[in-house]
Design a protein around this motif. Structure first.
Motif: not given
Length: 129
Positions: A36-46, A105-113
């Motif tokens: 499944s698609g994975q996201i992660a916490d963090g202040a920036d793209i890196t 490119s997508v306008p947003r992901l399910f978690k706003p940050e």
């Protein structure tokens, strides 16, 4: 073919009611792994990109695979200006022949940050758990 869905105990758990890994057992004893698609916490793209690859690593390892077994990668970015930062991180994790890949490119992901989401398909050769 037999398909099993799971959330491996040793990997970060999903943020919602879904399975993170679909394992499709093949006739030769190998398997295809759909993550499944994975996201992660963090202040920036890196930071977020490193977090995503850490989670992908844990999910793959729980099924006897590695990042080198990825055959397809789909990346969703909320800002294409982040592509160079993501690509630099990606190169540190995917060091062999690059897998097939799509980045959109997508306008947003399910978690706003969230700035990035990555899903993969990987192979798991016969003889691995």
């Amino acid at each position: 073919m037999r398909t099993t869905l799971d959330n491996p105990a040793g990997a970060p758990q999903p943020l919602g009611p879904y399975s993170q890994v679909a394992r499709v057992q093949l006739a030769d004893g190998g398997a295809l792994l759909y993550l499944s698609g994975q996201i992660a916490d963090g202040a920036d793209i890196t930071a977020q990109s490193h977090g995503v690859f850490a989670t992908l690593t844990a999910l793959l390892e729980a099924h006897g695979a590695t990042l080198a077994d990825i055959i397809n990668l789909r990346t969703f970015l909320t800002d294409m200006d982040d592509l160079p930062g993501y690509a630099a991180v990606r190169r540190t994790y995917l060091t062999g022949t690059p897998p097939t890949s799509t980045t959109v490119s997508v306008p947003r992901l399910f978690k706003p940050e969230a700035l990035i989401e990555v899903e993969v398909v990987a192979t798991c050769p016969a003889g691995r758990p």
